[in-house]
Design a protein around this motif. Structure first.
Motif, PDB file in Angstrom:
ATOM      1  N   ALA A   1      -8.246  24.958  -4.935  1.00 53.94           N
ATOM      2  CA  ALA A   1      -9.462  24.532  -5.429  1.00 53.94           C
ATOM      3  C   ALA A   1      -9.049  23.869  -7.169  1.00 53.94           C
ATOM      4  O   ALA A   1      -9.153  22.495  -7.142  1.00 53.94           O
ATOM      5  N   LEU A   2      -8.945  24.817  -7.938  1.00 56.41           N
ATOM      6  CA  LEU A   2      -8.739  24.926  -9.076  1.00 56.41           C
ATOM      7  C   LEU A   2      -7.516  24.022  -9.412  1.00 56.41           C
ATOM      8  O   LEU A   2      -7.133  23.385 -10.590  1.00 56.41           O
ATOM      9  N   ASN A   3      -6.575  24.229  -8.541  1.00 59.05           N
ATOM     10  CA  ASN A   3      -5.062  23.604  -8.679  1.00 59.05           C
ATOM     11  C   ASN A   3      -4.655  22.301  -7.999  1.00 59.05           C
ATOM     12  O   ASN A   3      -3.812  21.909  -7.856  1.00 59.05           O
ATOM     13  N   SER A   4      -6.033  21.920  -7.908  1.00 62.82           N
ATOM     14  CA  SER A   4      -6.095  20.497  -7.403  1.00 62.82           C
ATOM     15  C   SER A   4      -6.087  19.487  -8.029  1.00 62.82           C
ATOM     16  O   SER A   4      -6.525  18.063  -7.594  1.00 62.82           O
ATOM     17  N   GLY A   5      -5.713  19.482  -8.796  1.00 62.58           N
ATOM     18  CA  GLY A   5      -5.725  18.282 -10.091  1.00 62.58           C
ATOM     19  C   GLY A   5      -7.062  18.804 -10.727  1.00 62.58           C
ATOM     20  O   GLY A   5      -7.060  17.819 -12.436  1.00 62.58           O
ATOM     21  N   LEU A   6      -7.645  19.600 -11.033  1.00 60.32           N
ATOM     22  CA  LEU A   6      -8.741  20.051 -11.792  1.00 60.32           C
ATOM     23  C   LEU A   6      -8.392  21.111 -13.038  1.00 60.32           C
ATOM     24  O   LEU A   6      -8.274  21.166 -12.974  1.00 60.32           O
ATOM     25  N   ASN A   7      -8.452  20.061 -14.429  1.00 64.06           N
ATOM     26  CA  ASN A   7      -7.768  20.536 -15.876  1.00 64.06           C
ATOM     27  C   ASN A   7      -9.426  21.305 -16.301  1.00 64.06           C
ATOM     28  O   ASN A   7      -9.922  21.008 -17.135  1.00 64.06           O
ATOM     29  N   ALA A   8      -9.299  22.336 -15.191  1.00 68.40           N
ATOM     30  CA  ALA A   8     -10.400  23.851 -15.759  1.00 68.40           C
ATOM     31  C   ALA A   8      -9.508  24.182 -17.142  1.00 68.40           C
ATOM     32  O   ALA A   8      -8.528  25.069 -17.129  1.00 68.40           O
ATOM     33  N   SER A   9     -11.285  24.716 -18.090  1.00 69.59           N
ATOM     34  CA  SER A   9     -10.614  25.998 -19.127  1.00 69.59           C
ATOM     35  C   SER A   9     -10.537  26.686 -18.678  1.00 69.59           C
ATOM     36  O   SER A   9     -11.129  27.104 -17.047  1.00 69.59           O
ATOM     37  N   TYR A  10     -10.104  27.576 -19.164  1.00 69.42           N
ATOM     38  CA  TYR A  10      -9.748  29.637 -19.008  1.00 69.42           C
ATOM     39  C   TYR A  10     -11.606  30.273 -18.704  1.00 69.42           C
ATOM     40  O   TYR A  10     -11.442  30.648 -17.573  1.00 69.42           O
ATOM     41  N   GLY A  11     -12.343  29.500 -19.644  1.00 68.29           N
ATOM     42  CA  GLY A  11     -13.581  29.631 -19.791  1.00 68.29           C
ATOM     43  C   GLY A  11     -14.755  29.662 -18.165  1.00 68.29           C
ATOM     44  O   GLY A  11     -15.079  30.508 -17.359  1.00 68.29           O
ATOM     45  N   LEU A  12     -14.030  28.550 -17.613  1.00 71.57           N
ATOM     46  CA  LEU A  12     -14.051  27.784 -15.982  1.00 71.57           C
ATOM     47  C   LEU A  12     -13.778  28.844 -14.933  1.00 71.57           C
ATOM     48  O   LEU A  12     -14.705  29.465 -13.750  1.00 71.57           O
ATOM     49  N   HIS A  13     -12.899  29.200 -14.882  1.00 74.63           N
ATOM     50  CA  HIS A  13     -11.894  29.719 -13.900  1.00 74.63           C
ATOM     51  C   HIS A  13     -12.440  31.811 -14.125  1.00 74.63           C
ATOM     52  O   HIS A  13     -12.944  31.721 -13.343  1.00 74.63           O
ATOM     53  N   THR A  14     -12.797  31.743 -15.240  1.00 79.29           N
ATOM     54  CA  THR A  14     -13.475  33.358 -15.505  1.00 79.29           C
ATOM     55  C   THR A  14     -14.963  33.319 -15.076  1.00 79.29           C
ATOM     56  O   THR A  14     -15.335  33.823 -14.245  1.00 79.29           O
TER      57      THR A  14
END
Length: 118
Positions: free
Chosen positions: A77-90
């Motif tokens: 889901a995160l790799n489907s084009g969403l440019n998310a920050s490291y903070g959002l990932h964690t």
């Protein structure tokens, strides 16, 4: 007690599990009225599988598989084009994956710790 307080017991869902370390299986029979209660070696209650040996290896395996599956879903889901920050990932990991992996650890983790410390 159940008659006094007018409590119904669903015999089909009622099982007994006797914890033991080694040796022959204990064959104590429990009854409610004239009905024998089924004795089992494993029983799942609220998502935690209890084993008559007291081991929680199957719980760890099941939770690990669920957490890995959820990790792959989150990652795709995160790799489907969403440019998310490291903070959002964690933050997403902590709120989605960690609860799956740690579910019921108050029950199964202390038992694992006791066995390894002997």
């Amino acid at each position: 007690y159940t008659e006094k307080w007018i409590l119904d017991i669903n015999i089909d869902k009622t099982k007994t599990l006797t914890f033991q370390r080694y040796g022959k299986r204990i064959t104590n029979m429990f009854h409610i009225g004239n009905v024998d209660i089924e004795q089992v070696n494993k029983y799942t209650y609220l998502g935690i599988t209890f084993d008559s040996s007291g081991c929680f290896t199957s719980v760890e395996t099941e939770l690990k598989a669920k957490a890995i599956k959820a990790t792959f879903k989150l990652s795709s889901a995160l790799n489907s084009g969403l440019n998310a920050s490291y903070g959002l990932h964690t933050k997403l990991f902590d709120s989605i994956i960690r609860p799956i992996a740690r579910y019921g650890c108050e029950v199964w983790f202390p038992m694992k710790y006791k066995k390894k410390s002997r």
